[in-house]
Design a protein around this motif. Structure first.
Motif, PDB file in Angstrom:
ATOM      1  N   ARG A 139       1.275  -1.992 -11.895  1.00 47.94           N
ATOM      2  CA  ARG A 139       0.371  -3.136 -12.012  1.00 47.94           C
ATOM      3  C   ARG A 139       1.203  -4.360 -12.428  1.00 47.94           C
ATOM      4  O   ARG A 139       1.776  -4.391 -13.501  1.00 47.94           O
ATOM      5  N   TYR A 165      -1.897   9.489  -6.083  1.00 42.27           N
ATOM      6  CA  TYR A 165      -1.682   8.856  -7.377  1.00 42.27           C
ATOM      7  C   TYR A 165      -3.006   8.595  -8.068  1.00 42.27           C
ATOM      8  O   TYR A 165      -4.062   8.555  -7.429  1.00 42.27           O
ATOM      9  N   GLU A 166      -2.922   8.442  -9.363  1.00 41.83           N
ATOM     10  CA  GLU A 166      -4.040   7.952 -10.161  1.00 41.83           C
ATOM     11  C   GLU A 166      -3.849   6.451 -10.359  1.00 41.83           C
ATOM     12  O   GLU A 166      -2.716   5.961 -10.423  1.00 41.83           O
ATOM     13  N   GLN A 167      -4.948   5.745 -10.455  1.00 40.09           N
ATOM     14  CA  GLN A 167      -4.833   4.312 -10.708  1.00 40.09           C
ATOM     15  C   GLN A 167      -4.167   4.090 -12.071  1.00 40.09           C
ATOM     16  O   GLN A 167      -4.537   4.741 -13.056  1.00 40.09           O
ATOM     17  N   SER A 216       1.638   4.488 -12.926  1.00 44.28           N
ATOM     18  CA  SER A 216       1.307   5.892 -12.732  1.00 44.28           C
ATOM     19  C   SER A 216       2.252   6.437 -11.669  1.00 44.28           C
ATOM     20  O   SER A 216       2.750   5.687 -10.827  1.00 44.28           O
ATOM     21  N   LYS A 262      -4.746  -5.499  -7.805  1.00 41.95           N
ATOM     22  CA  LYS A 262      -4.252  -4.299  -7.142  1.00 41.95           C
ATOM     23  C   LYS A 262      -2.765  -4.081  -7.444  1.00 41.95           C
ATOM     24  O   LYS A 262      -1.990  -5.045  -7.468  1.00 41.95           O
ATOM     25  N   PRO A 263      -2.346  -2.839  -7.630  1.00 42.93           N
ATOM     26  CA  PRO A 263      -0.945  -2.571  -7.941  1.00 42.93           C
ATOM     27  C   PRO A 263      -0.059  -2.625  -6.696  1.00 42.93           C
ATOM     28  O   PRO A 263      -0.550  -2.738  -5.567  1.00 42.93           O
ATOM     29  N   ARG A 278      -5.177  -1.150 -16.366  1.00 38.17           N
ATOM     30  CA  ARG A 278      -5.514  -2.447 -15.783  1.00 38.17           C
ATOM     31  C   ARG A 278      -4.594  -3.581 -16.213  1.00 38.17           C
ATOM     32  O   ARG A 278      -4.723  -4.702 -15.731  1.00 38.17           O
ATOM     33  N   VAL A 305       3.343   3.590  -9.118  1.00 39.84           N
ATOM     34  CA  VAL A 305       2.302   2.606  -8.837  1.00 39.84           C
ATOM     35  C   VAL A 305       2.323   1.643 -10.019  1.00 39.84           C
ATOM     36  O   VAL A 305       2.086   2.044 -11.156  1.00 39.84           O
ATOM     37  N   THR A 317       0.862  -1.180   0.000  1.00 35.22           N
ATOM     38  CA  THR A 317       0.000   0.000   0.000  1.00 35.22           C
ATOM     39  C   THR A 317       0.900   1.231   0.000  1.00 35.22           C
ATOM     40  O   THR A 317       2.104   1.134   0.254  1.00 35.22           O
TER      41      THR A 317
END
Length: 226
Positions: free
Chosen positions: A175, A150-152, A161, A181-182, A155, A173, A144
């Protein structure tokens, strides 16, 4: 493995923050990291009492970076003597982690911490501290975000990001699995963020978390229950 003794262990938060301030200028940031490491070590710590106790086990698992097979393992059991203070968590774990590192016969090309590097309020998280003490390229991979916005990311695996704090990019962040979840990647020492993310992707062929973290977590938990 060689670990430098650069400071005494503090007993108060003020002393710990002073150590972080003194060591932070020693960081080598945004330098080319190990693009093709031969060995990568994962570090993790487990606590007794479902995570609430002070007895802890620190594990280091060295993997072949290509096959992800275990090359070497080391584990040390100790007691956390420093209080739990956000931003100073490294001082609870480092003494025992360093015992485990010193027991290694080899020096890995990259250390991967279950935590943070410069993605930290004082820009000196566990990965930074370990990097300075060992001189080895080090990154943090958090489950976490500790700080920042941040922006997601997209996918798909490999989408990223920026993780931002006070107008600075402090991590990415990332993926690692489609639609999962990243993770939060930050530089600790002697590597750049782009290379850090590539190495994390190389360590996550099947699961969200790096194989280094998964194996070190299992070893540390086994040491407490065995």
């Amino acid at each position: 493995m060689e670990v430098r003794d650069l400071h005494a262990w503090p007993s108060t938060p003020a002393e710990a923050e002073a150590i972080q301030d003194r060591l932070r200028p020693m960081l080598e940031l945004d330098v080319p990291g190990p693009a093709n490491p031969r060995t990568v070590a994962g570090l993790d710590v487990s606590y007794s009492g479902d995570g609430t106790g002070t007895r802890l086990a620190a594990a280091v698992v060295v993997l072949n970076a290509t096959t992800l097979q275990v090359v070497e393992e080391s584990v040390a059991v100790g007691t956390a003597t420093f209080p739990y203070v956000p931003g100073l968590f490294a001082f609870r774990e480092l003494p025992t982690l360093l015992d485990a590192l010193r027991a290694l016969k080899s020096t890995p090309d990259l250390l991967v911490c279950d935590g943070f590097g410069v993605a930290h309020p004082r820009r000196f998280g566990l990965a930074c501290h370990l990097g300075v003490l060992t001189g080895v390229p080090t990154i943090g991979v958090g489950k976490t975000a500790f700080i920042g916005t941040y922006e997601q990311p997209g996918r798909h695996r490999g989408d990223t990001s920026p993780l931002l704090h006070d107008g600075q990019v402090i991590g990415r962040v990332l993926r690692t699995r489609d639609g999962v979840k990243p993770v939060f990647v930050s530089v600790g020492h002697r590597t750049d963020l782009e290379t850090a993310c590539r190495n994390v992707l190389g360590l996550t062929p099947r699961y969200r978390l790096p194989e280094t973290t998964r194996k070190a977590d299992r070893l540390s938990r086994d040491a407490l229950t065995g």
